[in-house]
Every structure is written in structure tokens, then in C-alpha cells.
Scaffold this motif. Structure first.
Motif, mmCIF file in Angstrom:
data_model
loop_
_atom_site.group_PDB
_atom_site.id
_atom_site.type_symbol
_atom_site.label_atom_id
_atom_site.label_comp_id
_atom_site.label_asym_id
_atom_site.label_seq_id
_atom_site.Cartn_x
_atom_site.Cartn_y
_atom_site.Cartn_z
ATOM 1 N N UNK A 1 -13.822 13.623 5.101
ATOM 2 C CA UNK A 1 -15.241 13.591 5.467
ATOM 3 C C UNK A 1 -16.109 13.967 4.271
ATOM 4 N N UNK A 2 -15.699 15.000 3.536
ATOM 5 C CA UNK A 2 -16.459 15.409 2.342
ATOM 6 C C UNK A 2 -16.491 14.278 1.315
ATOM 7 N N UNK A 3 -15.331 13.684 1.057
ATOM 8 C CA UNK A 3 -15.256 12.625 0.046
ATOM 9 C C UNK A 3 -16.078 11.409 0.432
ATOM 10 N N UNK A 4 -15.991 11.014 1.696
ATOM 11 C CA UNK A 4 -16.726 9.834 2.169
ATOM 12 C C UNK A 4 -18.231 10.080 2.103
ATOM 13 N N UNK A 5 -18.672 11.236 2.605
ATOM 14 C CA UNK A 5 -20.111 11.505 2.609
ATOM 15 C C UNK A 5 -20.647 11.657 1.188
ATOM 16 N N UNK B 1 -20.491 18.138 16.593
ATOM 17 C CA UNK B 1 -19.266 17.387 16.324
ATOM 18 C C UNK B 1 -19.642 16.163 15.496
ATOM 19 N N UNK B 2 -18.887 15.880 14.454
ATOM 20 C CA UNK B 2 -19.259 14.778 13.561
ATOM 21 C C UNK B 2 -19.316 13.440 14.302
ATOM 22 N N UNK B 3 -18.446 13.227 15.284
ATOM 23 C CA UNK B 3 -18.454 11.912 15.944
ATOM 24 C C UNK B 3 -19.640 11.732 16.890
ATOM 25 N N UNK C 1 -19.041 7.474 11.083
ATOM 26 C CA UNK C 1 -19.866 8.638 11.425
ATOM 27 C C UNK C 1 -20.783 9.018 10.265
ATOM 28 N N UNK C 2 -20.262 8.985 9.052
ATOM 29 C CA UNK C 2 -21.079 9.356 7.880
ATOM 30 C C UNK C 2 -22.168 8.323 7.637
#
Ligand code: 4NP
Length: 148
Positions: A13-17, A104-106, A137-138
Motif C-alpha cells: 500500500x505504501x509503495x503503490x500510493x 479501512x483502506x477498502x 483503493x489508492x
């Protein structure tokens, strides 16, 4: 971005965002953590590193750290991968402002559904699906924040 170990889901999630934020020329701080301490100091799981690499994102230099109460003060938004992470983070909130930063991220891609990012740790085949869930999600998060 917070999961349990900070080696599988939240590093993705960190890398994608971070990748999406940088490609839009934004200067936002993006970080990840785990509610547990078992993997502190470790790089992401090699299966997370591999799936990120497949999409052109290098997460290999990330190192796991444990979530701390100060994160709810420092960051504007805090996203949990699943209900267990959510409930653990919630215990750190000292007021409604901090609680309101948490979701929640989703819920970004599936508003109001309280869906979970499945823990892929015990399932070699789960990483691709986790990547796709987090990518959507991002993207939805950025669309929401940039149109606000
Ligand atoms: P994560 O996955 O929370 O997505 O980083 C896990 C990593 C390690 C463990 C559990 C979940 N573990 O039990 O060590």
C-alpha cells in the motif's frame, strides 16, 4: 497504511500510493507500519517485493516498524487493512479528531462496505489479488482527495 506485520500488505500500500503521489507531482508523506512488532526492522516479504516489481515499483528498501500512538497525531489519514488492525489502532485514539482520521483502506474503493484486504502471508497466490485491491483503493483515494 497499517497491517499486522508491516511486511506483506501495508508495504505494498505504501509503495503503490507513493508511486501514484509522485506521478501526480504531489509532495505528500506516505508511510506504513504494523500493529505487531515481530518483523520490526525487516524488509518486506519477498513475495510483496516481487509483485510490486512486476508493476514497476521498488519496495525493497522499506523496513518494518510498529505503529505508535504518535502516528494518529502526525498523519492526516490512517488506513487499516482489516478489522483487527482497525480495532488495534482505534485503541490509540485519544479524541474524535484522531478517530476520524482512521478508516479501512477498502472503504475508498468500496465505500461503506468495510471490506478486508486478505492477509496473504500463508497464501503464495494471494499477493497479486492484494496488489490489485490496493491499487484500486489508492486510485480511489487520490480521486477523492484531489476532487475535494
Ligand atoms: P501483513 O502480513 O500483516 O500483511 O504484513 C503478515 C505478516 C506476518 C505475519 C502475519 C501477517 N506473521 O504472523 O508473522
Amino acid at each position: 497504511m497499517v497491517c499486522l506485520g508491516n511486511i506483506c500488505r501495508s508495504p505494498l500500500a505504501e509503495g503503490i500510493l507513493k508511486h501514484k503521489v509522485a506521478s501526480r507531482g504531489l509532495d505528500w508523506e506516505v508511510d506504513s507500519a504494523g500493529t505487531g512488532s515481530w518483523h520490526v526492522g525487516n524488509p518486506p516479504d519477498e513475495r510483496s517485493i516481487a509483485v510490486a516489481k512486476k508493476y514497476g515499483i521498488d519496495i525493497s528498501s522499506q523496513r518494518a516498524r510498529q505503529f505508535r500512538s504518535e502516528d494518529l497525531n502526525h498523519f492526516d489519514l490512517v488506513f487499516a487493512m482489516d478489522a483487527s488492525n482497525y480495532n488495534n489502532i482505534k485503541k490509540h485514539a485519544t479524541d474524535s479528531d484522531q478517530l476520524n482520521k482512521l478508516d479501512l483502506i477498502l472503504n475508498e474503493s468500496y465505500p461503506g462496505q468495510n471490506r478486508t484486504v486478505p492477509d496473504p502471508y500463508w497464501n503464495d497466490n494471494g499477493f497479486e489479488g492484494v496488489y490489485e485491491l490496493l491499487d484500486h483503493a489508492c486510485e480511489a483515494l487520490l480521486d477523492r482527495l484531489l476532487s475535494a
